[in-house]
Design an enzyme around this catalytic site. Structure first.
Site, mmCIF file in Angstrom:
data_model
loop_
_atom_site.group_PDB
_atom_site.id
_atom_site.type_symbol
_atom_site.label_atom_id
_atom_site.label_comp_id
_atom_site.label_asym_id
_atom_site.label_seq_id
_atom_site.Cartn_x
_atom_site.Cartn_y
_atom_site.Cartn_z
ATOM 1 N N SER A 59 -11.716 -0.776 2.386
ATOM 2 C CA SER A 59 -11.004 -1.096 3.625
ATOM 3 C C SER A 59 -10.394 0.167 4.229
ATOM 4 O O SER A 59 -9.735 0.938 3.538
ATOM 5 C CB SER A 59 -9.891 -2.103 3.353
ATOM 6 O OG SER A 59 -10.429 -3.331 2.942
ATOM 7 N N ARG B 140 0.808 -1.225 0.000
ATOM 8 C CA ARG B 140 0.000 0.000 0.000
ATOM 9 C C ARG B 140 0.841 1.274 0.000
ATOM 10 O O ARG B 140 0.389 2.331 0.450
ATOM 11 C CB ARG B 140 -0.978 0.025 1.187
ATOM 12 C CG ARG B 140 -1.924 -1.162 1.250
ATOM 13 C CD ARG B 140 -2.918 -1.183 0.070
ATOM 14 N NE ARG B 140 -3.760 -2.344 0.133
ATOM 15 C CZ ARG B 140 -3.531 -3.504 -0.501
ATOM 16 N NH1 ARG B 140 -2.456 -3.620 -1.277
ATOM 17 N NH2 ARG B 140 -4.355 -4.515 -0.396
ATOM 18 N N GLU C 7 -5.497 3.129 5.496
ATOM 19 C CA GLU C 7 -5.250 3.302 4.062
ATOM 20 C C GLU C 7 -5.794 4.650 3.619
ATOM 21 O O GLU C 7 -5.451 5.150 2.556
ATOM 22 C CB GLU C 7 -5.958 2.195 3.263
ATOM 23 C CG GLU C 7 -5.396 0.810 3.462
ATOM 24 C CD GLU C 7 -5.996 -0.200 2.487
ATOM 25 O OE1 GLU C 7 -6.466 0.224 1.409
ATOM 26 O OE2 GLU C 7 -5.998 -1.395 2.799
#
Length: 303
Positions: free
Chosen positions: A223, A172, A293
């Site tokens: 998410s 990520r 995130e």
């Protein structure tokens, strides 16, 4: 690559950013624009720099939480109108403009017998955002396919290409997150010559799995947290009994604990508070700091 329906950009002020995020929250933008092509993008950067305005870039507005208690200062550039792609079925190379939705590319690739994006069909974002955040799902991530990205500097307006190695991808993360650059196109390499019916079948199966296990019927950012090593954030949060926990009209999803959903009229501050509560409870119980995130815009102090 050619853009269709190229027209002059209109820079607008005072528009609500709630219409530009998948969470459906966000305050007004001081200035916002949706460029149609690279030349417009360069002109906009020049305009903003002349006026000494801060520039922030958004795509589909997924993985994005914007403060709705204050105006978002500067020029917000939304890339979602810069879409389109070219596919070479023989080589498996795709070049897509930044605003192209990832699910579109995943379906088109499967239809053309190109293997490598079946995992991406449920990602609610653009290829540009995915290349910056190294989006992933189903044990796949965009770093596995990226050859290079073309970018424009928000300081100089200069265009250049960055190859995969220099993008420095990890879970990520990418080099692009720390730079004053706008991704305007992404080049991918997929594997050609596969049975398209089989790829379509796998792609549909992946999408159905996500629809059954994740709350796509409500506004969310996907998410919220990155998974810690050897664990999933959703399972950790669920075991703490936090499913269904609410602040205002923001709720930790009863369907998947790593989703925070907008039940209707949620405030960005409610969502931010839930993120903070989850982090504190997980750290107290397990000694693990969950990393969001989510990118936050419009606050002086961020998570």
């Amino acid at each position: 690559m050619q853009h269709s329906n190229i027209k002059k950009s209109t820079i607008k002020s005072g528009l609500s950013l709630s219409n530009f995020t998948t969470w459906k929250v966000g305050g007004k933008a001081e200035w916002i624009v949706e460029p149609n092509n690279t030349k417009e993008l360069q002109d906009l950067i020049s305009w903003a720099n002349t006026k000494k305005l801060k520039i922030q870039v958004i795509g589909a507005g997924s993985n994005l939480l914007i403060n709705d208690d204050d105006e978002l200062k500067g020029l917000t550039i939304c890339m979602r109108k810069m879409h389109g792609y070219e596919i070479d079925k023989e080589s498996g190379i795709i070049e897509a403009f930044s605003g192209e939705p990832i699910p579109n590319l995943a379906r088109k690739a499967a239809k053309d017998g190109l293997h490598g994006l079946e995992w991406a069909v449920g990602i609610p974002g653009t290829i540009g955002g995915a290349s910056v955040m190294n989006a992933g799902a189903q044990n796949g991530c965009i770093a596995d396919q990226v050859i290079s990205v073309k970018v424009i500097s928000t300081e100089t307006g200069k265009i250049y290409e960055i190859n995969h190695k220099k993008l420095d991808y990890s879970y990520r993360k990418s080099f692009l997150q720390e730079q004053k650059l706008i991704v305007y196109s992404v080049k991918l390499r997929l594997e050609s010559g596969y049975d398209n019916n089989e790829l379509i079948k796998i792609t549909n199966k992946n999408l159905n799995h996500r629809l059954k296990t994740q709350p796509y019927h409500l506004p969310s950012c996907g998410s919220v947290f990155r998974n810690p090593k050897d664990q999933t954030a959703g399972q950790i949060i669920e075991k703490l009994g936090l499913k269904g926990f609410r602040k205002g009209n923001a709720e930790i999803s009863t369907m998947h604990a790593n989703f925070i959903v907008n039940k209707g009229g949620a405030k960005a501050s409610d969502i931010l508070l839930l993120i903070s509560i989850i982090q504190k409870k997980v750290q107290k119980k397990h000694g693990i700091l969950l990393h969001p995130e989510v990118k936050c815009l419009g606050w002086d102090q961020i998570l």
